[in-house]
Design an enzyme around this catalytic site. Structure first.
Site, PDB file in Angstrom:
ATOM      1  N   CYS A 142     -20.834  21.136 -46.275  1.00  0.00           N
ATOM      2  CA  CYS A 142     -20.829  22.600 -46.386  1.00  0.00           C
ATOM      3  C   CYS A 142     -20.110  23.076 -47.656  1.00  0.00           C
ATOM      4  CB  CYS A 142     -20.249  23.216 -45.119  1.00  0.00           C
ATOM      5  SG  CYS A 142     -20.682  24.975 -44.937  1.00  0.00           S
ATOM      6  N   HIS A 235     -24.150  21.290 -40.970  1.00  0.00           N
ATOM      7  CA  HIS A 235     -23.107  20.715 -40.114  1.00  0.00           C
ATOM      8  C   HIS A 235     -23.733  19.822 -39.049  1.00  0.00           C
ATOM      9  CE1 HIS A 235     -19.619  22.968 -41.610  1.00  0.00           C
ATOM     10  NE2 HIS A 235     -20.461  23.991 -41.763  1.00  0.00           N
ATOM     11  N   GLU A 237     -22.348  17.499 -37.765  1.00  0.00           N
ATOM     12  CA  GLU A 237     -21.252  17.076 -36.880  1.00  0.00           C
ATOM     13  C   GLU A 237     -20.929  18.091 -35.789  1.00  0.00           C
ATOM     14  OE1 GLU A 237     -19.138  19.819 -39.728  1.00  0.00           O
ATOM     15  OE2 GLU A 237     -20.858  18.452 -39.777  1.00  0.00           O
TER      16      GLU A 237
END
Length: 305
Positions: A142, A235, A237
């Site tokens: 990001c 993202h 994750e």
């Protein structure tokens, strides 16, 4: 193989409840294995949440991974207990003589600022430069992805009229790359950002390759230096409820925020999220660890150049 984490890290107990095999450093020291050394520079405000999200994905591999946490000296976290920071994080200046097989640099809530206005920008630049000679492969996420591309290659960022917020379909542009091994022809990834980088700026730079993108959310992944640098604007994750937490937080603050795209079941927040990115998120991190860290790093970690 288990994930080797610092003793008493909160993520250990959280992940054990998910039936993920983790061990602390005391037990790991009795195993005669050369683990992969991964350092995480965590710039997110809710550090324990981010730690757990990343550790969850790093655990999905047959490799033993030893995780360390780095922080910048020029910034004090307001949302994480001081005791936690002292117990598990080290300043960069105390780690700069060490070498690591892999590094992850997270996003940061500073998109509204020009890079040079970020109060720890000088230290971030030093860490970026250090990573090139002390880490085999670095994964930038990001804001860190945008900042790294700007620092190394002069790629600018642009403010968006509305926040890029939701889960967006992505397409691998180089599906034969090891990072995409096991991927489908399309995959989903959460995005939560107010700025973007643009394809044309990336393609002007020799050595940069856009390897995944979306018609809706734009450039998703960029690779450089044969995979020693991988930039991800989204993202992978994120846990299932991260976007929900962000959405409700902004609503409570009265901020202008649209409902996250392609996220809630039937677009009804009360029904909760429909998770569509978890499998490819696990693949992304496993492939990075295997093909760009484990397969490339020297056995003698001090040989990293």
């Amino acid at each position: 193989m288990p994930l080797n984490l610092p003793d008493r890290l909160p993520a250990i107990e959280l992940l054990k409840k998910e039936n993920i095999f983790v061990i602390d450093s005391s037990r790991a020291s009795s195993q005669d294995i050369r683990p992969l050394r991964i350092v995480i520079l965590n710039l997110m405000p809710l550090k324990i949440t981010t730690e757990t999200d990343l550790v969850r994905l790093l655990s999905n591999t047959p490799l033993q991974v030893e995780v360390s946490f780095m922080k910048v000296k020029g910034h004090t976290s307001k949302n994480t207990p001081v005791e936690h920071m002292k117990a598990f994080y080290c300043d960069f200046e105390l780690m700069k003589e060490e070498k690591f097989d892999g590094m992850i640099i997270t996003g940061a809530p500073v998109e509204h600022l020009d890079y040079e206005e970020v109060n720890y920008w000088d230290e971030i630049k030093e860490i970026f430069d250090w990573a090139r000679t002390h880490v085999t492969s670095t994964l930038y996420i990001c804001w860190a992805a945008q900042a790294g591309l700007y620092h190394y290659y002069g790629v600018p960022k642009y403010k968006l009229d509305r926040k890029m917020f939701g889960v967006f379909k992505q397409y691998p542009l180089a599906p034969m790359l090891p990072i995409f091994r096991g991927f489908d022809d399309e995959f989903y990834m959460p995005h939560s950002r107010h700025t973007e980088i643009r394809r044309e700026d990336v393609l002007r730079v020799p050595g940069l390759e856009v390897i995944a993108e979306s018609p809706q959310s734009g450039v998703c992944m960029v690779m450089a230096r044969g995979g020693r640098e991988i930039y991800v604007t989204g993202h992978a994750e994120y846990s299932p409820y991260t976007l929900d937490t962000e959405y409700r937080r902004d609503l409570e603050k009265g901020l202008p925020i649209d409902m996250p795209v392609n996220y809630y079941c039937h677009n009804v927040p009360e029904e909760g999220p429909l998770v569509t990115w978890r499998a490819h998120g696990n693949l992304l991190f496993s492939n990075w660890l295997n093909y760009y860290v484990y397969q490339e790093t020297p056995y003698d970690i001090n040989s990293i150049r």
